[in-house]
Design an enzyme around this catalytic site. Structure first.
Site, PDB file in Angstrom:
ATOM      1  N   HIS A 147     -12.042 104.037   6.525  1.00 45.21           N
ATOM      2  CA  HIS A 147     -12.857 102.873   6.886  1.00 45.21           C
ATOM      3  C   HIS A 147     -13.354 102.916   8.337  1.00 45.21           C
ATOM      4  O   HIS A 147     -13.345 101.897   9.036  1.00 45.21           O
ATOM      5  CB  HIS A 147     -12.075 101.589   6.648  1.00 45.21           C
ATOM      6  CG  HIS A 147     -11.762 101.313   5.210  1.00 45.21           C
ATOM      7  ND1 HIS A 147     -12.574 101.725   4.171  1.00 45.21           N
ATOM      8  CD2 HIS A 147     -10.706 100.653   4.622  1.00 45.21           C
ATOM      9  CE1 HIS A 147     -12.051 101.323   3.017  1.00 45.21           C
ATOM     10  NE2 HIS A 147     -10.928 100.684   3.263  1.00 45.21           N
ATOM     11  N   HIS A 218     -15.017  94.427   2.640  1.00 52.19           N
ATOM     12  CA  HIS A 218     -13.624  94.594   2.212  1.00 52.19           C
ATOM     13  C   HIS A 218     -12.945  93.252   1.944  1.00 52.19           C
ATOM     14  O   HIS A 218     -11.795  93.040   2.334  1.00 52.19           O
ATOM     15  CB  HIS A 218     -12.847  95.375   3.275  1.00 52.19           C
ATOM     16  CG  HIS A 218     -11.694  96.163   2.744  1.00 52.19           C
ATOM     17  ND1 HIS A 218     -10.588  95.567   2.181  1.00 52.19           N
ATOM     18  CD2 HIS A 218     -11.469  97.495   2.689  1.00 52.19           C
ATOM     19  CE1 HIS A 218      -9.723  96.514   1.813  1.00 52.19           C
ATOM     20  NE2 HIS A 218     -10.236  97.687   2.106  1.00 52.19           N
ATOM     21  N   GLU A 350     -14.799  97.031  -3.822  1.00 52.29           N
ATOM     22  CA  GLU A 350     -15.625  97.528  -2.716  1.00 52.29           C
ATOM     23  C   GLU A 350     -16.735  98.420  -3.276  1.00 52.29           C
ATOM     24  O   GLU A 350     -16.484  99.548  -3.673  1.00 52.29           O
ATOM     25  CB  GLU A 350     -14.761  98.310  -1.735  1.00 52.29           C
ATOM     26  CG  GLU A 350     -13.565  97.546  -1.198  1.00 52.29           C
ATOM     27  CD  GLU A 350     -12.464  98.471  -0.716  1.00 52.29           C
ATOM     28  OE1 GLU A 350     -12.714  99.247   0.229  1.00 52.29           O
ATOM     29  OE2 GLU A 350     -11.358  98.445  -1.304  1.00 52.29           O
TER      30      GLU A 350
END
Length: 385
Positions: A147, A218, A350
């Site tokens: 991420h 997220h 996601e």
């Protein structure tokens, strides 16, 4: 994911300094408006959300539609802190995990509600090769990059404004070399709320050097409106006939495998807890959207809570969706009312390109070139039944 920009008259790679790179947002304002001119039905209010450790001020923006659905977003990390929607009896409750203070978001938290970038999900060993150059990224998930790293977009302070069409626009310039990525990347994220209780997130980006881009949100959802309940009794349907198997570090093996006969088959609605014990560690896998989005919104799937009657439909232009069942929540974090966030107290859907795509040539490409525009949209639509 990528479409040719129609009106790009300035080539980013001519930029010779970070100062000039800062002009990118101004140069491309006209392009960014091409698909954001539809008037949003929401109203937007702004309030102070606290002070970052470096002294900068963060704000909190509240989007409200005519049906009193309410979404709160802070420009710190592009984080959705709250989504309030009615249950079947009309009770308004927050259906995402989050905090009520900026201090808690600056501490160690598992990306609650955040805008993720430059690359959502994992890149193996924090390395990839692009045009003959090997790039090294910070590793923050075992041996891997996750991420965007510890200082990814979830930790930056976006510039914020309300557009003429009524959207909340967040902007950020990720400079060449930030977190190891090549190129000056200008990012714009638009949030809007319709009177059909649709939360729309639209992403745009431009670069002056080829670079991987994979933006997502997220948010952790629990449609009961109470994280004291787990999501194991939620029903999930995903329009995904295949998935990408992973190794012990949750890195895709490179295979794209049919879900038939596996616990990853959600082509018909299934109760999440029914087969979760057959997946080591729980669900944290990329599923391949069957309809292969091609620059248009596709039906990703439906999440439903029998307890509350709330339903959430997901639409996206992305070829995949990461279904994460909140496996690493452990009760160490709690919401504003003190309710601990335990294992499986929420889940994530996601929308994304596949994990580790820069190292997998057979996966859909995540490389954005200087003469292209990154553009993708995700919509979460809420209702009851």
């Amino acid at each position: 994911m990528k479409i040719r920009a129609q009106k790009l008259n300035i080539i980013f790679h001519r930029l010779v300094s970070i100062y000039l790179a800062g002009l990118i947002a101004v140069v491309y304002t006209g392009c960014a408006k091409q698909e954001t001119e539809i008037k949003s039905s929401n109203t937007i209010t702004q309030e102070n959300f606290g002070t970052l450790v470096d002294g900068r001020k963060a704000d909190l923006y509240t989007l409200t539609n005519s049906r009193n659905m309410e979404v709160k977003i802070t420009n710190y990390g592009g984080i959705i802190t709250s989504v309030k929607v009615p249950d079947r009896d009309g009770n308004m409750e927050n259906v995402v995990l989050g905090f009520d203070s900026i201090e808690k978001y600056q501490q160690n938290n598992p990306f609650f509600g955040a805008t993720i970038g430059r690359f959502g999900n994992r890149i193996a060993e924090g390395k990839f090769n692009l045009n003959g150059t090997t790039y090294s990224l910070p590793v923050n998930n075992g041996n891997n990059h996750l991420h965007g790293g510890d200082n990814g977009f979830h930790t930056v302070l976006f510039d914020a404004e309300e557009t003429e069409s009524g959207q909340l626009k967040l902007s950020y310039l990720s400079v060449d070399g930030e977190a190891g990525y090549p190129g000056n990347l200008q990012v714009e994220v638009f949030f809007s709320l319709s009177d059909n209780n649709e939360l729309k997130i639209e992403y745009r980006a431009w670069t002056d050097k080829a670079t991987p881009v994979n933006l997502t949100n997220h948010s952790y959802f629990n449609l009961t409106g109470d994280p004291a309940n787990t999501i194991l009794d939620h029903e999930l349907k995903l329009n995904a006939s295949h998935y990408t198997p992973v190794d012990e570090e949750l890195i895709p093996t490179g295979e794209i495998t049919s879900v038939e006969g596996t616990p990853f088959d959600f082509q018909e609605a299934k109760i999440i807890g029914e087969r979760i014990d057959k997946v080591e560690g729980g669900y944290d896998h990329n599923l391949v959207i069957t309809t292969s989005p091609a620059d248009s919104l596709q039906d990703v799937g439906v999440l439903y809570s029998p307890q509350s009657g709330r339903e959430m439909k997901v639409f996206s232009m992305e070829p995949g969706v990461q279904f994460y069942s909140g496996n690493f929540l452990n009760g160490s974090l709690a919401g504003p009312d003190g309710t601990a966030f335990e294992k499986h107290s929420a889940l994530c859907l996601e929308t994304q390109h596949f994990p580790n795509s820069p190292n997998e040539p057979d996966f859909p490409s995540t490389i954005l070139e200087p003469d292209e525009e990154y553009h993708t949209v995700t919509v979460y639509q809420f209702s009851t039944r």
